[in-house]
Motif scaffolding. Sequence first.
Motif, short mmCIF file in Angstrom:
data_model
loop_
_atom_site.label_atom_id
_atom_site.label_comp_id
_atom_site.label_asym_id
_atom_site.label_seq_id
_atom_site.Cartn_x
_atom_site.Cartn_y
_atom_site.Cartn_z
N VAL A 190 -5.90 23.44 23.89
CA VAL A 190 -5.44 24.73 24.42
C VAL A 190 -5.06 24.57 25.89
CG1 VAL A 190 -6.19 27.07 25.00
CG2 VAL A 190 -6.69 26.13 22.76
N LEU A 191 -5.83 23.77 26.63
CA LEU A 191 -5.52 23.53 28.04
C LEU A 191 -4.17 22.84 28.21
CD1 LEU A 191 -8.89 22.33 29.59
CD2 LEU A 191 -7.79 24.55 29.80
N VAL A 192 -3.73 22.11 27.23
CA VAL A 192 -2.44 21.44 27.31
C VAL A 192 -1.32 22.36 26.83
CG1 VAL A 192 -1.09 19.54 26.36
CG2 VAL A 192 -3.41 19.15 27.12
N ILE A 193 -1.57 23.13 25.78
CA ILE A 193 -0.53 23.97 25.18
C ILE A 193 -0.12 25.13 26.09
CG2 ILE A 193 -0.08 25.57 23.28
CD1 ILE A 193 -1.60 23.66 21.47
N VAL A 194 -1.07 25.77 26.75
CA VAL A 194 -0.75 26.94 27.58
C VAL A 194 0.24 26.61 28.69
CG1 VAL A 194 -1.74 28.61 29.19
CG2 VAL A 194 -2.82 28.23 26.99
N PRO A 195 0.03 25.55 29.50
CA PRO A 195 1.03 25.26 30.53
C PRO A 195 2.38 24.87 29.95
CG PRO A 195 -0.96 24.00 30.92
CD PRO A 195 -1.12 24.69 29.62
N LEU A 196 2.39 24.19 28.81
CA LEU A 196 3.67 23.84 28.20
C LEU A 196 4.44 25.08 27.78
CD1 LEU A 196 2.72 20.71 26.05
CD2 LEU A 196 3.94 20.78 28.22
N LEU A 197 3.75 26.08 27.25
CA LEU A 197 4.41 27.33 26.89
C LEU A 197 4.92 28.08 28.12
CD1 LEU A 197 2.07 28.60 24.03
CD2 LEU A 197 4.37 27.66 23.82
N VAL A 198 4.16 28.04 29.20
CA VAL A 198 4.60 28.70 30.43
C VAL A 198 5.83 28.00 31.00
CG1 VAL A 198 3.93 29.25 32.80
CG2 VAL A 198 2.32 29.64 30.94
#
Length: 94
Positions: free
Chosen positions: A63-71
């Motif tokens: 989740v820590l990796v996915i959230v910044p990628l989505l932003v």
Amino acid sequence: MFKFDKFTRPYYISNAVFYIFTTAVLALIYYYIFWPPISEVTTDDFFANFGLREFGGALFFLVLVIVPLLVIFGALYHLYKAITVKKDAVQDND
């Protein structure tokens, strides 16, 4: 008159600025809060006995990796739309 609604260039520019600012804030949070514990915990011993707790931790890191990628994707999307917005896409309902 200037309209600030969806499908206008200012709408996409303001959203892109918001996403870029959010990316910068997330980067600072990740660097100063999440990085030190992650670098201390992820040793060879951590992966030697991979159980349910380690699986939960791995999901958290995912989740820590996915959230910044989505932003970052949101920022790039709004920058792209700000550049390619069509003037005839705005429909006046006056």
